[in-house]
Scaffold this motif. Sequence first.
Motif, PDB file in Angstrom:
ATOM      1  N   ALA A   1       0.826  -1.211   0.000  1.00 38.58           N
ATOM      2  CA  ALA A   1       0.000   0.000   0.000  1.00 38.58           C
ATOM      3  C   ALA A   1       0.854   1.251   0.000  1.00 38.58           C
ATOM      4  CB  ALA A   1      -0.921  -0.008   1.223  1.00 38.58           C
TER       5      ALA A   1
ATOM      6  N   ALA B   1       0.657   3.920  -2.994  1.00 43.35           N
ATOM      7  CA  ALA B   1       0.300   5.290  -2.618  1.00 43.35           C
ATOM      8  C   ALA B   1       1.355   6.273  -3.101  1.00 43.35           C
ATOM      9  CB  ALA B   1       0.118   5.396  -1.106  1.00 43.35           C
TER      10      ALA B   1
ATOM     11  N   THR C   1      -9.230   8.566  -3.220  1.00 42.54           N
ATOM     12  CA  THR C   1      -9.344   7.207  -2.678  1.00 42.54           C
ATOM     13  C   THR C   1     -10.100   7.199  -1.355  1.00 42.54           C
ATOM     14  OG1 THR C   1      -7.293   6.587  -3.787  1.00 42.54           O
ATOM     15  CG2 THR C   1      -8.016   5.187  -1.971  1.00 42.54           C
TER      16      THR C   1
ATOM     17  N   VAL D   1     -13.714   5.151  -0.885  1.00 43.29           N
ATOM     18  CA  VAL D   1     -14.026   4.170   0.165  1.00 43.29           C
ATOM     19  C   VAL D   1     -15.239   4.622   0.965  1.00 43.29           C
ATOM     20  CG1 VAL D   1     -13.151   3.032   2.229  1.00 43.29           C
ATOM     21  CG2 VAL D   1     -11.677   3.313   0.238  1.00 43.29           C
TER      22      VAL D   1
ATOM     23  N   ARG E   1     -14.748  -3.073  -1.112  1.00 37.97           N
ATOM     24  CA  ARG E   1     -14.208  -1.857  -0.495  1.00 37.97           C
ATOM     25  C   ARG E   1     -12.681  -1.898  -0.501  1.00 37.97           C
ATOM     26  NH1 ARG E   1     -18.212  -2.885   3.437  1.00 37.97           N
ATOM     27  NH2 ARG E   1     -16.658  -3.317   5.057  1.00 37.97           N
TER      28      ARG E   1
ATOM     29  N   TYR F   1      -9.660   0.675  -2.966  1.00 34.39           N
ATOM     30  CA  TYR F   1      -8.405   1.372  -2.679  1.00 34.39           C
ATOM     31  C   TYR F   1      -7.467   1.292  -3.876  1.00 34.39           C
ATOM     32  CZ  TYR F   1      -9.010   2.333   2.310  1.00 34.39           C
ATOM     33  OH  TYR F   1      -9.426   2.833   3.506  1.00 34.39           O
ATOM     34  N   TYR F   2      -7.175   0.072  -4.301  1.00 36.78           N
ATOM     35  CA  TYR F   2      -6.180  -0.086  -5.348  1.00 36.78           C
ATOM     36  C   TYR F   2      -6.699   0.348  -6.717  1.00 36.78           C
ATOM     37  CZ  TYR F   2      -3.060  -2.375  -2.089  1.00 36.78           C
ATOM     38  OH  TYR F   2      -2.219  -2.632  -1.039  1.00 36.78           O
TER      39      TYR F   2
ATOM     40  N   SER G   1      -8.764   2.792  -7.214  1.00 41.43           N
ATOM     41  CA  SER G   1      -8.674   4.248  -7.182  1.00 41.43           C
ATOM     42  C   SER G   1      -7.234   4.726  -7.324  1.00 41.43           C
ATOM     43  CB  SER G   1      -9.276   4.781  -5.879  1.00 41.43           C
ATOM     44  OG  SER G   1      -9.171   6.189  -5.811  1.00 41.43           O
ATOM     45  N   LEU G   2      -6.304   4.083  -6.626  1.00 42.17           N
ATOM     46  CA  LEU G   2      -4.908   4.508  -6.673  1.00 42.17           C
ATOM     47  C   LEU G   2      -4.285   4.308  -8.049  1.00 42.17           C
ATOM     48  CD1 LEU G   2      -3.675   3.099  -3.238  1.00 42.17           C
ATOM     49  CD2 LEU G   2      -3.915   5.517  -3.842  1.00 42.17           C
TER      50      LEU G   2
ATOM     51  N   VAL H   1      -5.040   6.107   3.678  1.00 42.37           N
ATOM     52  CA  VAL H   1      -4.938   5.161   2.574  1.00 42.37           C
ATOM     53  C   VAL H   1      -4.017   3.998   2.929  1.00 42.37           C
ATOM     54  CG1 VAL H   1      -4.049   4.847   0.225  1.00 42.37           C
ATOM     55  CG2 VAL H   1      -5.563   6.767   0.749  1.00 42.37           C
TER      56      VAL H   1
ATOM     57  N   CYS I   1      -6.260  -0.537   3.834  1.00 41.74           N
ATOM     58  CA  CYS I   1      -6.538  -1.593   2.854  1.00 41.74           C
ATOM     59  C   CYS I   1      -5.852  -2.901   3.243  1.00 41.74           C
ATOM     60  CB  CYS I   1      -6.114  -1.158   1.451  1.00 41.74           C
ATOM     61  SG  CYS I   1      -4.471  -0.432   1.383  1.00 41.74           S
TER      62      CYS I   1
ATOM     63  N   ASP J   1      -3.480  -5.833   1.294  1.00 41.85           N
ATOM     64  CA  ASP J   1      -2.109  -5.385   1.488  1.00 41.85           C
ATOM     65  C   ASP J   1      -1.199  -6.597   1.690  1.00 41.85           C
ATOM     66  OD1 ASP J   1      -0.080  -3.599   1.657  1.00 41.85           O
ATOM     67  OD2 ASP J   1      -0.669  -2.721   3.580  1.00 41.85           O
TER      68      ASP J   1
END
Length: 525
Positions: free
Chosen positions: A12, A16, A37, A41, A54, A58-59, A61-62, A245, A249, A253
């Motif tokens: 993560a 990020a 991000t 969420v 959910r 995270y990933y 969106s990143l 962030v 996650c 992760d």
Amino acid sequence: MTDPSRRPLRLAELVASLSLATDLGLGQPQEHVLRQTVLAVRLAEAAGLSEADRAAAYYVSLLAWVGCVADSPEMARWFGDDLRIRADSYNVDKTGLPMMAFLLGHLAEGGSSLRRISMTGRFLAGGVRDTMDSFLTHCRTAADIADRLDLPDAVQAALPQAFERWDGHGVPGGLRGEAIIPVMRVVHIADDAEVHARVGGVDAAVRMLLSRSGTEFDPDLVDLCTRGDGALLDGLDRVDAWQQVIDGCAALDRLIADDELTDVLTVFADYSDAKATWFLGHSRAVADLAAAAAREYGLPADQAETVRRAALVCRLGTIGVSTGIWNKPGPLTASERERVRMVPYLTERVLARSPHLAALAGPASMVYERLDGSGYPRGLTGSMLPPTARILAAAQMFRALGEQRPHRPAIDPGERARTLRAEVTAGRLDGDAVAAVLAAAQGRRPRKRAQIAGLTARELDVLALLVRGRSTREIAQALGISPRTAGSHVEHIYTKIGVHSRGSAAVFAMRHGLLPDEDQPAKIG
């Protein structure tokens, strides 16, 4: 208190950090993608998505916009400033006549009226197709990075839908409504909403979302995001987005072992080198040369590996400079030169948030510093520059001089050696570092290109020229074949590697080491 750099490195944290480079490519302030991000969420939770979805949010969106760099050469070809057109695109519902008017309004921006008229005709004839291809390049690049980072299928499946729309007018598949994966529908809203909320406040974001409800965005998700006067958006500008962030996650992760880090940073290197056709493969080549030079210099193995890793990430800041500037054949203006001089600073800003990557930020950001204080961005002098930075500076200069640029041809190894020695005499480069780099360069042998996807030796030659933006006619001339034969090779290459654009082919070529080593063995006098 535990030193953060001694804690296990997590995936993560790396992704990020990569998102901070994506901010540069989007023409957005740092942490746009991180704040997006956080909002994604929040919206996923409000929508009742599963815990797995959910986590995937995270990933997705990143990484959703990480592909923006790969289509930069095409964007610059038509619009000049690829950063500006991406930043301005948040102000338009990207379909139909509004989108066409937006694209035509940005054609050849900054050029003469005659050039803009000429470009309009050419754009209508072929540029629209190029723009659509750029969306495919973007999606494929994002999916490729997710695959290289070994992210789950749920993340990889959503990324190709980054440019789909609720109304079915998106690309590449024209998916409509609930055929679009819910996680990506959430990210679509979070991306635009973060920008509008930051620039114009929550009310502006709510108005934008309502205006695009049922067209660009899922109306049910818009309703959730705008409910209570946009309560989900409230305070987004005040959150510690980085910490939320990387701490949020855990389900997807994983720890990154030290012996895996160099491979992951190679993803960063390829990502930054996709910014311009001139840079393809540059960071990998500098890393190989600098690591070999560090060993020649006598540095211990761990410091030589630090040099390699710093070289892999030292060009991340190039993403924050318009490809139109990198492609400029003539002298840069004062403002353009100042932007270029910001590259090491931008690199440092991308790396600084992660305690593990921050250790690389020092030598990586010193790659253009010089012993006499004439370098940039800080004008550091001799004692301030450690051996790792001195070696990296010499390796980067040697390699860069051997690559063609818009304002000059590639320079042969012997002349490059003389140039570096002249820099030593002038007091700008370290003599021992230059000697180590030249010894390492002299000892290198041509790297054998991989045999992959059934590509023939001739097709590998064509691929190397194709990804650097050469036209079919230019490829034919360079290889002494007919344009028809060159065109046939290009078609076969695209079929064999499963892509449809130059940008996607470039990402494939870098990933698999298919670009030729431009430093062929030669006597370095």
